[in-house]
Design a protein around this motif. Structure first.
Motif, PDB file in Angstrom:
ATOM      1  N   GLU A 129     -37.431   6.194  42.944  1.00  0.00           N
ATOM      2  CA  GLU A 129     -37.851   7.064  41.845  1.00  0.00           C
ATOM      3  C   GLU A 129     -39.210   7.677  42.175  1.00  0.00           C
ATOM      4  O   GLU A 129     -40.143   6.973  42.515  1.00  0.00           O
ATOM      5  N   VAL A 130     -39.280   9.022  42.070  1.00  0.00           N
ATOM      6  CA  VAL A 130     -40.544   9.705  42.357  1.00  0.00           C
ATOM      7  C   VAL A 130     -41.118  10.406  41.134  1.00  0.00           C
ATOM      8  O   VAL A 130     -42.303  10.728  41.109  1.00  0.00           O
ATOM      9  N   SER A 131     -40.285  10.669  40.125  1.00  0.00           N
ATOM     10  CA  SER A 131     -40.749  11.311  38.894  1.00  0.00           C
ATOM     11  C   SER A 131     -39.886  10.848  37.732  1.00  0.00           C
ATOM     12  O   SER A 131     -38.701  10.580  37.896  1.00  0.00           O
ATOM     13  N   SER A 132     -40.510  10.816  36.554  1.00  0.00           N
ATOM     14  CA  SER A 132     -39.747  10.489  35.346  1.00  0.00           C
ATOM     15  C   SER A 132     -40.408  11.175  34.156  1.00  0.00           C
ATOM     16  O   SER A 132     -41.601  11.481  34.184  1.00  0.00           O
ATOM     17  N   ALA A 133     -39.609  11.422  33.136  1.00  0.00           N
ATOM     18  CA  ALA A 133     -40.139  12.041  31.919  1.00  0.00           C
ATOM     19  C   ALA A 133     -39.126  11.897  30.804  1.00  0.00           C
ATOM     20  O   ALA A 133     -37.934  11.703  31.038  1.00  0.00           O
ATOM     21  N   THR A 134     -39.620  12.029  29.595  1.00  0.00           N
ATOM     22  CA  THR A 134     -38.769  12.235  28.438  1.00  0.00           C
ATOM     23  C   THR A 134     -38.902  13.709  28.106  1.00  0.00           C
ATOM     24  O   THR A 134     -40.016  14.213  27.927  1.00  0.00           O
ATOM     25  N   VAL A 135     -37.770  14.403  28.090  1.00  0.00           N
ATOM     26  CA  VAL A 135     -37.770  15.840  27.845  1.00  0.00           C
ATOM     27  C   VAL A 135     -37.048  16.120  26.534  1.00  0.00           C
ATOM     28  O   VAL A 135     -35.928  15.650  26.320  1.00  0.00           O
ATOM     29  N   ASN A 136     -37.696  16.898  25.675  1.00  0.00           N
ATOM     30  CA  ASN A 136     -37.103  17.274  24.391  1.00  0.00           C
ATOM     31  C   ASN A 136     -36.724  18.741  24.409  1.00  0.00           C
ATOM     32  O   ASN A 136     -37.514  19.585  24.853  1.00  0.00           O
ATOM     33  N   VAL A 137     -35.521  19.029  23.926  1.00  0.00           N
ATOM     34  CA  VAL A 137     -35.029  20.402  23.889  1.00  0.00           C
ATOM     35  C   VAL A 137     -34.432  20.693  22.519  1.00  0.00           C
ATOM     36  O   VAL A 137     -34.010  19.781  21.809  1.00  0.00           O
ATOM     37  N   TYR A 138     -34.422  21.962  22.179  1.00  0.00           N
ATOM     38  CA  TYR A 138     -33.810  22.429  20.934  1.00  0.00           C
ATOM     39  C   TYR A 138     -32.689  23.378  21.312  1.00  0.00           C
ATOM     40  O   TYR A 138     -32.838  24.208  22.207  1.00  0.00           O
ATOM     41  N   GLN A 139     -31.546  23.243  20.616  1.00  0.00           N
ATOM     42  CA  GLN A 139     -30.429  24.159  20.856  1.00  0.00           C
ATOM     43  C   GLN A 139     -30.082  24.839  19.547  1.00  0.00           C
ATOM     44  O   GLN A 139     -29.955  24.193  18.496  1.00  0.00           O
ATOM     45  N   GLU A 140     -29.935  26.156  19.618  1.00  0.00           N
ATOM     46  CA  GLU A 140     -29.599  26.940  18.422  1.00  0.00           C
ATOM     47  C   GLU A 140     -28.275  26.467  17.827  1.00  0.00           C
ATOM     48  O   GLU A 140     -27.386  26.026  18.525  1.00  0.00           O
ATOM     49  N   ASP A 141     -28.160  26.626  16.507  1.00  0.00           N
ATOM     50  CA  ASP A 141     -26.885  26.334  15.842  1.00  0.00           C
ATOM     51  C   ASP A 141     -25.892  27.424  16.166  1.00  0.00           C
ATOM     52  O   ASP A 141     -26.217  28.536  16.413  1.00  0.00           O
TER      53      ASP A 141
END
Length: 141
Positions: A129-141
């Motif tokens: 493992e060289v990188s990690s993150a928690t990524v948050n995204v929004y998707q249109e309805d």
């Protein structure tokens, strides 16, 4: 393997903004997808002075991998637009993604509401493992 034509069909980007090379594997039941990228001198954001790509570009590798997951989650139809809201805890052991090296990006859906949250990991060729993150995204309805 570089499969940019296929990725242009499932991501809202066109060359040269498609940064990942291919979808390696996925599981809708397991809620994950794995992609790959190989760094070469023709890669967008390649910096000849450091012989690689700055490590912060890993966030976009993660985001594009999430976009691929959204395609499969939407029964192989282009999903509605999604927006990167933010990244928490981007841990990056790399200053750069090195020329000639392969990297694998794994995204796993961990929360779904109006906002989607993904645990994202990047591994090198040795499966470290060289990188990690928690990524948050929004998707249109």
């Amino acid at each position: 393997m570089k499969n940019k034509e296929y990725l242009e069909k499932i991501l809202p980007h066109k060359e040269p903004m498609i940064l990942i090379d291919d979808v390696v594997d996925y599981s809708l039941e397991g809620k994950w997808l794995k992609s790959s990228v190989t760094i070469d001198e023709n890669s967008l954001f390649y910096d000849k002075d450091i012989e690689g790509i700055d490590g912060t570009v890993g966030i976009e590798y993660m985001a594009q991998t999430i976009g691929c997951y959204a395609y499969y989650r939407n029964n192989c139809r282009v999903p509605k637009s999604g927006y990167l809201l933010g990244t928490r805890l981007y841990n990056n052991a790399l200053k750069k993604f090195s020329l000639g090296k392969n990297y694998y990006i794994l995204v796993k859906e961990v929360f779904v509401a109006e906002i989607y949250s993904f645990e994202c990991l990047i591994y090198n060729e040795k499966e470290e493992e060289v990188s990690s993150a928690t990524v948050n995204v929004y998707q249109e309805d």
